[in-house]
Design an enzyme around this catalytic site. Structure first.
Site, PDB file in Angstrom:
ATOM      1  N   ASP A  33      28.610 -94.075  68.792  1.00 57.32           N
ATOM      2  CA  ASP A  33      29.847 -93.304  68.565  1.00 57.32           C
ATOM      3  C   ASP A  33      30.637 -93.981  67.450  1.00 57.32           C
ATOM      4  O   ASP A  33      30.349 -95.124  67.083  1.00 57.32           O
ATOM      5  CB  ASP A  33      30.695 -93.248  69.855  1.00 57.32           C
ATOM      6  CG  ASP A  33      31.657 -92.060  69.884  1.00 57.32           C
ATOM      7  OD1 ASP A  33      32.538 -91.988  69.013  1.00 57.32           O
ATOM      8  OD2 ASP A  33      31.525 -91.204  70.773  1.00 57.32           O
ATOM      9  N   SER A 119      28.576 -74.769  73.367  1.00 55.94           N
ATOM     10  CA  SER A 119      29.851 -74.471  74.012  1.00 55.94           C
ATOM     11  C   SER A 119      30.011 -72.976  74.271  1.00 55.94           C
ATOM     12  O   SER A 119      29.489 -72.139  73.513  1.00 55.94           O
ATOM     13  CB  SER A 119      30.982 -74.928  73.094  1.00 55.94           C
ATOM     14  OG  SER A 119      32.200 -74.355  73.484  1.00 55.94           O
ATOM     15  N   TYR A 150      34.537 -73.661  65.148  1.00 61.51           N
ATOM     16  CA  TYR A 150      33.874 -74.553  66.113  1.00 61.51           C
ATOM     17  C   TYR A 150      32.741 -73.799  66.820  1.00 61.51           C
ATOM     18  O   TYR A 150      31.631 -74.296  66.976  1.00 61.51           O
ATOM     19  CB  TYR A 150      34.933 -75.055  67.102  1.00 61.51           C
ATOM     20  CG  TYR A 150      34.394 -75.792  68.312  1.00 61.51           C
ATOM     21  CD1 TYR A 150      33.887 -77.075  68.195  1.00 61.51           C
ATOM     22  CD2 TYR A 150      34.418 -75.197  69.579  1.00 61.51           C
ATOM     23  CE1 TYR A 150      33.406 -77.750  69.311  1.00 61.51           C
ATOM     24  CE2 TYR A 150      33.952 -75.863  70.693  1.00 61.51           C
ATOM     25  CZ  TYR A 150      33.439 -77.151  70.553  1.00 61.51           C
ATOM     26  OH  TYR A 150      32.958 -77.800  71.659  1.00 61.51           O
ATOM     27  N   LYS A 193      42.371 -81.216  76.369  1.00 65.08           N
ATOM     28  CA  LYS A 193      42.191 -79.828  76.809  1.00 65.08           C
ATOM     29  C   LYS A 193      43.276 -79.485  77.825  1.00 65.08           C
ATOM     30  O   LYS A 193      43.997 -80.362  78.295  1.00 65.08           O
ATOM     31  CB  LYS A 193      40.832 -79.680  77.495  1.00 65.08           C
ATOM     32  CG  LYS A 193      39.673 -80.228  76.712  1.00 65.08           C
ATOM     33  CD  LYS A 193      39.235 -79.195  75.687  1.00 65.08           C
ATOM     34  CE  LYS A 193      38.125 -79.721  74.822  1.00 65.08           C
ATOM     35  NZ  LYS A 193      37.006 -80.250  75.567  1.00 65.08           N
ATOM     36  N   LYS A 201      51.866 -83.173  81.199  1.00 64.69           N
ATOM     37  CA  LYS A 201      53.196 -82.549  81.160  1.00 64.69           C
ATOM     38  C   LYS A 201      53.896 -82.677  82.515  1.00 64.69           C
ATOM     39  O   LYS A 201      55.089 -82.979  82.586  1.00 64.69           O
ATOM     40  CB  LYS A 201      53.081 -81.070  80.778  1.00 64.69           C
ATOM     41  CG  LYS A 201      52.732 -80.872  79.301  1.00 64.69           C
ATOM     42  CD  LYS A 201      52.498 -79.407  78.953  1.00 64.69           C
ATOM     43  CE  LYS A 201      51.974 -79.251  77.547  1.00 64.69           C
ATOM     44  NZ  LYS A 201      51.721 -77.863  77.154  1.00 64.69           N
ATOM     45  N   GLN A 219      46.403 -65.948  80.091  1.00 67.81           N
ATOM     46  CA  GLN A 219      45.029 -66.111  79.624  1.00 67.81           C
ATOM     47  C   GLN A 219      44.238 -66.867  80.701  1.00 67.81           C
ATOM     48  O   GLN A 219      44.777 -67.755  81.356  1.00 67.81           O
ATOM     49  CB  GLN A 219      44.979 -66.824  78.254  1.00 67.81           C
ATOM     50  CG  GLN A 219      45.511 -68.239  78.186  1.00 67.81           C
ATOM     51  CD  GLN A 219      47.013 -68.319  77.936  1.00 67.81           C
ATOM     52  OE1 GLN A 219      47.778 -67.446  78.345  1.00 67.81           O
ATOM     53  NE2 GLN A 219      47.463 -69.390  77.297  1.00 67.81           N
ATOM     54  N   ARG A 221      40.714 -68.961  82.272  1.00 68.83           N
ATOM     55  CA  ARG A 221      39.630 -69.884  81.947  1.00 68.83           C
ATOM     56  C   ARG A 221      39.026 -70.385  83.267  1.00 68.83           C
ATOM     57  O   ARG A 221      39.642 -70.276  84.329  1.00 68.83           O
ATOM     58  CB  ARG A 221      40.143 -71.125  81.188  1.00 68.83           C
ATOM     59  CG  ARG A 221      40.663 -70.879  79.787  1.00 68.83           C
ATOM     60  CD  ARG A 221      39.573 -70.451  78.816  1.00 68.83           C
ATOM     61  NE  ARG A 221      40.083 -70.339  77.455  1.00 68.83           N
ATOM     62  CZ  ARG A 221      40.700 -69.262  76.956  1.00 68.83           C
ATOM     63  NH1 ARG A 221      40.921 -68.203  77.719  1.00 68.83           N
ATOM     64  NH2 ARG A 221      41.100 -69.242  75.705  1.00 68.83           N
ATOM     65  N   ARG A 284      38.078 -66.102  79.802  1.00 67.49           N
ATOM     66  CA  ARG A 284      36.727 -66.695  79.725  1.00 67.49           C
ATOM     67  C   ARG A 284      36.362 -67.242  81.101  1.00 67.49           C
ATOM     68  O   ARG A 284      37.192 -67.847  81.773  1.00 67.49           O
ATOM     69  CB  ARG A 284      36.692 -67.814  78.691  1.00 67.49           C
ATOM     70  CG  ARG A 284      35.350 -68.529  78.655  1.00 67.49           C
ATOM     71  CD  ARG A 284      35.239 -69.485  77.488  1.00 67.49           C
ATOM     72  NE  ARG A 284      35.161 -68.773  76.222  1.00 67.49           N
ATOM     73  CZ  ARG A 284      35.536 -69.296  75.058  1.00 67.49           C
ATOM     74  NH1 ARG A 284      36.021 -70.509  75.000  1.00 67.49           N
ATOM     75  NH2 ARG A 284      35.419 -68.591  73.947  1.00 67.49           N
TER      76      ARG A 284
HETATM   77  P1  NAD Z   1      34.762 -85.913  73.006  1.00 68.88           P
HETATM   78  O1  NAD Z   1      35.547 -85.538  71.801  1.00 68.88           O
HETATM   79  O2  NAD Z   1      35.424 -86.672  74.083  1.00 68.88           O
HETATM   80  O3  NAD Z   1      33.452 -86.711  72.552  1.00 68.88           O
HETATM   81  C1  NAD Z   1      32.796 -86.476  71.337  1.00 68.88           C
HETATM   82  C2  NAD Z   1      32.521 -87.827  70.725  1.00 68.88           C
HETATM   83  O4  NAD Z   1      31.835 -87.638  69.480  1.00 68.88           O
HETATM   84  C3  NAD Z   1      33.805 -88.621  70.397  1.00 68.88           C
HETATM   85  O5  NAD Z   1      33.830 -89.845  71.099  1.00 68.88           O
HETATM   86  C4  NAD Z   1      33.728 -88.819  68.900  1.00 68.88           C
HETATM   87  O6  NAD Z   1      34.222 -90.091  68.461  1.00 68.88           O
HETATM   88  C5  NAD Z   1      32.235 -88.691  68.633  1.00 68.88           C
HETATM   89  N1  NAD Z   1      31.991 -88.379  67.230  1.00 68.88           N
HETATM   90  C6  NAD Z   1      32.592 -87.415  66.490  1.00 68.88           C
HETATM   91  N2  NAD Z   1      32.164 -87.490  65.221  1.00 68.88           N
HETATM   92  C7  NAD Z   1      31.270 -88.514  65.165  1.00 68.88           C
HETATM   93  C8  NAD Z   1      30.506 -89.095  64.121  1.00 68.88           C
HETATM   94  N3  NAD Z   1      30.563 -88.622  62.880  1.00 68.88           N
HETATM   95  N4  NAD Z   1      29.708 -90.150  64.405  1.00 68.88           N
HETATM   96  C9  NAD Z   1      29.662 -90.665  65.676  1.00 68.88           C
HETATM   97  N5  NAD Z   1      30.357 -90.153  66.700  1.00 68.88           N
HETATM   98  C10 NAD Z   1      31.165 -89.101  66.439  1.00 68.88           C
HETATM   99  O7  NAD Z   1      34.141 -84.559  73.572  1.00 68.88           O
HETATM  100  P2  NAD Z   1      33.444 -84.265  74.970  1.00 68.88           P
HETATM  101  O8  NAD Z   1      34.386 -83.458  75.761  1.00 68.88           O
HETATM  102  O9  NAD Z   1      32.872 -85.507  75.539  1.00 68.88           O
HETATM  103  O10 NAD Z   1      32.285 -83.290  74.484  1.00 68.88           O
HETATM  104  C11 NAD Z   1      30.950 -83.707  74.255  1.00 68.88           C
HETATM  105  C12 NAD Z   1      30.159 -82.554  73.677  1.00 68.88           C
HETATM  106  O11 NAD Z   1      30.219 -81.414  74.541  1.00 68.88           O
HETATM  107  C13 NAD Z   1      30.668 -82.083  72.317  1.00 68.88           C
HETATM  108  O12 NAD Z   1      29.557 -81.738  71.512  1.00 68.88           O
HETATM  109  C14 NAD Z   1      31.445 -80.846  72.638  1.00 68.88           C
HETATM  110  O13 NAD Z   1      31.498 -79.950  71.562  1.00 68.88           O
HETATM  111  C15 NAD Z   1      30.660 -80.289  73.815  1.00 68.88           C
HETATM  112  N6  NAD Z   1      31.509 -79.449  74.661  1.00 68.88           N
HETATM  113  C16 NAD Z   1      32.503 -80.003  75.400  1.00 68.88           C
HETATM  114  C17 NAD Z   1      33.305 -79.182  76.170  1.00 68.88           C
HETATM  115  C18 NAD Z   1      34.439 -79.749  76.987  1.00 68.88           C
HETATM  116  O14 NAD Z   1      35.155 -78.959  77.587  1.00 68.88           O
HETATM  117  N7  NAD Z   1      34.642 -81.052  77.063  1.00 68.88           N
HETATM  118  C19 NAD Z   1      33.097 -77.796  76.206  1.00 68.88           C
HETATM  119  C20 NAD Z   1      32.072 -77.270  75.438  1.00 68.88           C
HETATM  120  C21 NAD Z   1      31.265 -78.100  74.681  1.00 68.88           C
END
Ligand code: NAD
Length: 321
Positions: A33, A119, A150, A193, A201, A219, A221, A284
């Site tokens: 990361d 997602s 996104y 989120k 809050k 809305q 979810r 959603r």
């Molecule tokens: P998060 O933002 O907590 O974790 C994502 C991690 O990716 C972060 O720690 C960030 O530092 C790392 N990252 C971003 N750019 C980077 C780079 N260039 N190099 C190395 N690391 C990098 O998000 P999350 O909630 O843990 O989500 C994980 C995955 O699940 C993501 O792909 C997200 O799109 C997907 N997702 C999450 C949700 C949700 O509700 N949490 C919903 C749908 C999809």
């Protein structure tokens, strides 16, 4: 020998919890990361701080034929990050690069099994206008019309993973997550989120204060607690089925109801003040028909249980400030 597993995005909410779970299961885990998990120590055996947009780094970290790779890294956040339009270029460019690099590095090392976190944001906006009756069945994805860049990037990348599955015989697994929440995630940095924001809050409000809700709060979810998300993720990855499949809860609530639940947990009665803010689709909900049919799985805990644990953690963070 223990399973060798790579988790990219291991500093994030889902990644840091996944590392914990994989360690409990006896795997050897490398996490990668841009940052260490912010709110707790990583449990990974090896943690590489690096930028996955860098192709060279991706080649370095995929230095062996991992048994499983979980690609969770993305430039992302909640509605306040994704729906303002201000971060569109970064969201698309950064996340697409990460996926391009990781897939190629895995293919070169002959890694077979790779999980990709897509997602629910990839579902078309036109099926999510009615807050009481959104359609998020897997086969409703086309004609595509996500309401955010996104979502478009997720759609592109899941198609790319599926293409590697077809052309290079990789055991790709694709899940479409629906609002995953829990402790040890963003709660005040602008990427949080709705559940974390609501807990913050309520925990920060003084008696008699109002709490701000974006839009009219009608809305809808659904929200899935992190432990259930991990259960579904591991089950899918270790199954012989590719997906794409929803991993989410089908307990749909309005944002006003979410606020009421958090207030009930906190034992507080605050007034809701509806203000303008980035909203996303009107309704959603996860459609769990396919995952039940293919994997016999559905979330088992009500939303309230996960919210209680998340509120407890966020309240502690607020008090420690
Ligand atoms: P998060 O933002 O907590 O974790 C994502 C991690 O990716 C972060 O720690 C960030 O530092 C790392 N990252 C971003 N750019 C980077 C780079 N260039 N190099 C190395 N690391 C990098 O998000 P999350 O909630 O843990 O989500 C994980 C995955 O699940 C993501 O792909 C997200 O799109 C997907 N997702 C999450 C949700 C949700 O509700 N949490 C919903 C749908 C999809």
């Amino acid at each position: 020998m223990s399973k060798q597993v790579l988790v990219t995005g291991a500093g994030g909410l889902i990644g840091s919890h996944l590392v914990r779970k994989l360690k409990e299961d006896g795997c050897w885990v490398r996490g990668v990361d841009l940052k260490y998990p912010e709110f707790w120590e990583t449990m990974a055996d090896d943690f590489v701080i690096g930028d996955l947009r860098d192709q060279g780094l991706c080649k370095q970290i995929v230095d062996r034929r991992f048994d499983e790779v979980y690609q969770l890294a993305a430039d992302m956040g909640g509605a306040g990050f994704v729906f303002t339009g201000e971060h569109d270029a970064d969201i698309m460019h950064n996340s697409a690069l990460i996926n391009l690099n990781i897939l190629e590095a895995c293919w070169r090392r002959n890694v077979r099994r790779i999980f990709y976190s897509s997602s629910a944001c990839m579902y078309p906006e036109y099926n999510q206008m009615d807050p009481d009756n959104p359609n998020c069945a897997e086969d409703s994805a086309y004609p595509a019309q996500p309401d955010s860049e996104y979502g478009w990037e997720k759609l592109f990348s899941e198609r790319m993973y599926l293409a590697f599955h077809r052309n290079y015989n990789m055991d790709v697994r694709v899940a479409r997550y629906h609002n995953i929440f829990g402790p040890y995630g963003s709660w005040k940095d602008g990427r949080e989120k709705a559940p974390a924001a609501m807990c913050r809050k309520v925990a920060m409000a003084k008696d008699g204060d109002e709490i701000e809700i974006w839009g009219d709060g009608e809305q809808t979810r659904s929200f899935l607690y992190i432990d259930e998300c991990l259960e579904g993720t591991l089950l899918l990855t270790r199954s012989d089925w590719t997906g794409p499949v929803n991993i989410g809860s089908d307990e749909m609530v309005s944002i006003n109801q979410l606020a009421d639940m958090v207030m009930e947990i906190a034992g507080r009665k605050l007034t809701k003040k509806h203000v303008e803010g980035p909203l996303g689709v009107r309704g959603r909900n996860s459609d769990n028909t396919l995952i039940e049919q293919k994997l016999g799985w559905r979330p088992s805990q009500p939303l309230l249980k996960g919210l209680e644990k998340t509120y407890e953690w966020i309240e502690k963070q607020v008090r420690a400030q």
